[in-house]
Design a protein around this motif. Structure first.
Motif, short mmCIF file in Angstrom:
data_model
loop_
_atom_site.label_atom_id
_atom_site.label_comp_id
_atom_site.label_asym_id
_atom_site.label_seq_id
_atom_site.Cartn_x
_atom_site.Cartn_y
_atom_site.Cartn_z
N THR A 752 4.55 2.25 4.09
CA THR A 752 4.25 1.38 5.23
C THR A 752 4.77 -0.04 5.03
O THR A 752 5.00 -0.75 6.00
CB THR A 752 2.74 1.33 5.50
N VAL A 753 4.97 -0.48 3.78
CA VAL A 753 5.43 -1.84 3.52
C VAL A 753 6.85 -2.01 4.04
O VAL A 753 7.69 -1.10 3.97
CB VAL A 753 5.36 -2.15 2.02
N MET A 754 7.13 -3.18 4.60
CA MET A 754 8.46 -3.54 5.09
C MET A 754 9.10 -4.49 4.07
O MET A 754 8.76 -5.67 4.03
CB MET A 754 8.38 -4.20 6.47
N PRO A 755 10.01 -3.99 3.22
CA PRO A 755 10.56 -4.81 2.14
C PRO A 755 11.14 -6.13 2.63
O PRO A 755 11.91 -6.18 3.59
CB PRO A 755 11.65 -3.91 1.55
N GLN A 756 10.73 -7.21 1.93
CA GLN A 756 11.26 -8.56 2.12
C GLN A 756 10.96 -9.16 3.49
O GLN A 756 11.50 -10.20 3.84
CB GLN A 756 12.77 -8.58 1.86
N GLN A 757 10.09 -8.49 4.26
CA GLN A 757 9.77 -9.03 5.59
C GLN A 757 8.31 -9.47 5.74
O GLN A 757 7.87 -9.80 6.84
CB GLN A 757 10.12 -8.00 6.67
N ALA A 788 7.29 -4.52 -1.54
CA ALA A 788 7.30 -5.71 -0.70
C ALA A 788 8.50 -6.59 -0.99
O ALA A 788 8.95 -7.34 -0.13
CB ALA A 788 6.01 -6.50 -0.90
N THR A 789 9.05 -6.50 -2.22
CA THR A 789 10.17 -7.36 -2.61
C THR A 789 11.46 -6.62 -2.87
O THR A 789 12.50 -7.25 -3.04
CB THR A 789 9.81 -8.16 -3.88
#
Length: 874
Positions: A752-757, A788-789
């Motif tokens: 579900t995480v949107m990387p770097q956003q 996340a990163t």
């Protein structure tokens, strides 16, 4: 890829087998003269260039880092980091150990250190104030001479980057009136260390002074608004950089004198000529070849100093779409006058090949794209072997920012086995993803560590591949012929390199899954032995040519192999099995179709379509020797693409003939989302675009309509925005916006995480694939390693891109490989977001800035301008 096994094979070749096989090794460099400043020109076909951005490579003299103008800050990518000429010299063992024979450095000349109009620094060297002085950050003239002597003493060579088109930004326009060029002008009085050039005649830059205007050293014009307008391209400012009037003979004379200075005083061996498309071809011709004794052309001047093969190669940022060659012809125009045949630049950076190689190796495009590009390049370019080839550089995203390590390894092997002068961008050998990150610990983006590890896997691989190229002259002097391509997808790509009687065969599988090379006609005798020279897959070995001179191989994912016939043949065993197809090649079908035939000596086999072994269908043979099966074509939609299939039994090593066919199907609208106008202001309505005028009031990130279309298991996304702009001449056909798209495939568990956003996808979905597309890149990631990163793991094939500027629509087509196991697209979920991207998602800051979104805190607030709800295909 097993680096150790490849290393051992190449070492054996270099110290033994190469002689046995009749290889032609690179001749040793001639004994250098006593004065190492000037040495004769090499055969540039035999060179391998290492490209260094000086400020970001190595710091040999910390005392020159900070010139006290607020321009030095290694924590800020817009400012100087401290690399210099002494730093390069201190790392020559490292560079030569990689296999490089020449170093190309960014312009070392005195530069504008800080431009307050754009809040950026000239650490890169392309904003000159004086073409004849070494910039204080780089060192001294003696430092430069020392580097030149040190290179020449090793049998290496020096390439200097030069600029003919422009100098530093000393004036800009808020509005432009050609009838009064002083109206609307703003002088860059806050620039450091000075507002304008100090070298004559370029010191006549102040258009508010009549005597300067009348000298016409510069064009008094605004920044380019339309790159398709040739008048603007040649006479307007590139990104506000003051445009030299190269139609003025006095300007060209001064440029010749300036750059002849470096040949004479430093012994430079070659020039890379920046931004040549913005200079008339006739000017380039005069700059290089002029017979004027007072101001000779640089090639003539170099010849007078004993450098008969002085190389000059131009940079023309040009790339063609698949099966087009308009920009390639523009590249060729700068190498030779098409009417008179007069020579211009000896070489040009092979930008067309760069783009296509990236599409094929990193993004999984059909290998036919690369076949076309190689064939057109051979036909269009006068001297392909003097055209530097590259995978990335300081102006584009790093290969690894959107491509996998396996793809990069293939790209490097390709670059080392085709015509051209291979260029390795510094840091590639250390796996860099930061476009202009520093190699030294105190520099920008270094992570506080030095990056000169000679045991790094990519360093070892490049060292092995440079050894391969040096050991076999056929790669440096030979001519390629493409033998096999895949028209439909990633997979097999095969070519031969031939130089007289010397022949090698290079075979790739560009797919992330196993593929079959079937019935490749080698034109060699049956039973010919193919010795393996190098490979990227550990299970590779020698091969034998089969009946009729055909070669068939099962190739693992991302395999690459280099073979050389050793001149021996082995009798083939008797044929014990056979498979035939009853259908003829060349038909066009509208849907799934039946395939029949006969077989002897096998009880079953696989039908392999487009080489893809992962989806090959098992077929049983009836007692009477007949068989039948249905070929599914749900992932095939383009009627212009030729598909192929073959029947194959691995155990018996028997194949049928290859059958070709086409599929003509239409896309259907599946979901349409009408998005409100004017909601490109972030989740809480408080975001604003950067203040730079290039954004204008276009609202490129404002989604207006998103349509999902399907054909079989191929998905097309039509993304309509408020405007499509091409202000910065983007190769993908749109700029000032990046689309990040999340795809949820039914039956799979995603993230579900949107990387770097700084965000997560909406409730009700988790993503399995993430697509990031902007004007210069196109990347596809899966969830492995995503956080996340972190982006996740790059995979291929990426989406194909089309732009309909008239309707402000960007169309992305996602191939059926992403939906393997599905019989339809029902249940697939899509979530679309907009932002912008420039080596990373463009920063978000609280208050207005020229190049950053503002109205939020980019460390915690979502980097999303506009988005859709979750779109689910019924």
């Amino acid at each position: 890829m097993q680096a150790r096994s490849l290393s051992s094979k190449l070492l054996a070749l270099a110290f033994g087998a190469g002689t046995i096989l009749g290889c032609k090794s690179t001749p040793p460099p001639p004994t250098p003269p006593v004065d190492l400043l000037h040495v004769p020109s090499p055969d540039w076909r035999d060179q391998i260039i290492y490209f260094v951005m000086t400020d970001r490579f190595a710091n040999g003299e910390p005392g020159n880092d900070d010139q006290g103008a607020g321009e030095f800050d290694p924590g800020n990518g817009a400012k100087y980091s401290g690399g210099d000429l002494k730093g390069i010299e201190s790392k020559l063992d490292y560079i030569q150990g990689l296999g490089a024979t020449a170093i190309w450095i960014t312009p070392p000349v005195a530069n504008q250190w800080w431009d307050p109009l754009v809040n950026y620094g000239g650490y890169h060297g392309y904003w000159a104030l004086d073409f004849t002085r070494v910039d204080a950050h780089q060192g001294t003239l003696e430092d430069y001479r020392s580097l030149s002597r040190a290179l020449h003493g090793r049998g290496m060579y020096l390439v200097q980057d030069i600029v003919l088109n422009h100098m530093a930004n000393c004036f800009r326009y808020t509005r432009y009136d050609p009838a009064d060029v002083t109206a609307g002008v703003v002088l860059n009085t806050g620039a450091k260390p000075a507002c304008g050039p100090t070298q004559a005649p370029f010191d006549q830059w102040d258009l508010t002074r009549p005597e300067h205007r009348d000298a016409h050293v510069f064009h008094w014009t605004p920044t380019i608004a339309d790159y398709a307008n040739r008048e603007q391209e040649l006479g307007w400012q590139l990104s506000d950089l003051d445009d030299l009037n190269t139609e003025n003979p006095a300007v060209v004379a001064a440029l010749k004198d300036s750059y002849n200075f470096w040949i004479r005083e430093v012994g430079v061996d070659a020039f890379r000529v920046d931004t040549v498309f913005y200079v008339p071809p006739t000017t380039v011709q005069d700059f290089l070849h002029s017979q004027d004794t007072a101001h000779p052309g640089v090639l003539e001047y170099a010849r007078s100093l004993g450098k008969d093969g002085f190389l000059a190669f131009g940079e023309g940022f040009a790339s063609d779409k698949p099966f087009e060659d308009t920009m390639s012809r523009k590249v060729a125009l700068y190498m030779k006058d098409p009417v008179t045949g007069e020579e211009r630049l000896p070489g040009m950076l092979d930008f067309p090949l760069y783009r296509t190689a990236g599409d094929v190796f990193a993004r999984g495009s059909p290998t036919s794209h690369l076949a076309f590009r190689m064939q057109r390049g051979a036909a269009l370019f006068p001297r392909p072997q003097l055209m530097p080839t590259f995978l990335d550089n300081h102006d584009v995203d790093r290969f690894l920012s959107g491509g996998s390590q396996a793809a990069l390894r293939q790209g490097l092997l390709f670059m080392m086995t085709v015509p051209g002068i291979p260029v390795i961008y510094y840091g590639t050998e250390q796996g860099f993803t930061e476009q202009r990150g520093a190699m030294f610990a105190r520099g920008y983006g270094s992570g506080g560590e030095d990056h000169f590890d000679t045991e790094a896997p990519l360093y070892s691989l490049i060292r092995e591949l440079t050894t391969l190229r040096k050991t076999h002259a056929v790669f440096r002097h030979g001519t390629p012929s493409v033998l096999r391509q895949n028209d439909a997808r990633s997979g097999v790509f095969a070519y031969e390199m031939r130089n007289g009687a010397d022949l090698v065969l290079v075979v790739f599988n560009t797919s992330d899954e196993d593929t079959l090379l079937d019935n490749l006609q080698t034109n060699l005798p049956e039973g010919s032995r193919l010795k393996l020279l190098a490979s990227l897959d550990s299970g590779a070995g020698d091969a034998t040519v089969g009946r009729g001179g055909r070669l068939s191989l099962k190739l693992p994912a991302r395999a690459a192999r280099v073979f050389r016939p050793d001149g021996t043949t082995t009798p083939l065993p008797p044929e014990t099995a056979r498979i035939t197809l009853s259908s003829a090649s060349g038909s066009t079908v509208a849907g799934d179709f039946e395939l029949t035939g006969t077989a002897t000596g096998v009880s079953s086999f696989q039908v392999v379509v487009d080489g893809a072994l992962g989806t090959a269908q098992q077929v049983a043979v009836e007692p009477d020797g007949t068989w039948r099966t249905t070929v599914a074509v749900g992932g095939m939609v383009d009627p212009d693409v030729q598909h192929s299939l073959v029947a194959w039994n691995e155990e018996a090593q028997v194949l049928s003939d290859t059958l070709t066919f086409r599929v003509d199907r239409a896309f259907k609208d599946l979901v349409t989302h009408e998005d409100p106008a004017g909601d490109d202001t972030g989740p809480e309505g408080r975001y604003h675009y950067p203040t730079d005028t290039s954004w204008g009031d276009n609202h490129q990130g404002d989604l207006r309509r998103v349509t999902l279309q399907g054909s079989g298991t191929v998905l097309k996304l039509a993304l309509q925005t408020a405007a499509i702009t091409t202000t910065w001449n983007p190769q993908n056909g749109f700029d000032h916006v990046a689309f990040t798209i999340f795809v949820d495939v039914p039956g799979r568990t995603g993230l579900t995480v949107m990387p770097q956003q700084n965000a997560s996808v909406p409730a009700g979905m988790d993503w399995d694939y993430r697509i990031r597309v902007h004007g210069w890149s196109n990347a596809l990631f899966d969830t492995r390693g995503a956080s996340a990163t972190q982006d996740g793991t790059p995979v291929s094939p990426a989406a194909s891109i089309e732009v309909d500027a008239a309707s402000n629509t960007v169309m992305l087509t996602l191939p059926n490989q992403l939906f393997a196991g599905l019989t339809s697209l029902a249940g697939v979920k899509v979530y679309v977001t907009t932002w912008d991207y420039d080596g990373g998602y463009r920063p978000l800051v609280p208050t207005a800035e020229q190049w950053k979104f503002w109205g939020g805190d980019g460390t915690v607030d979502p980097l999303v301008l506009d988005d859709t709800p979750v779109l689910t295909i019924p």
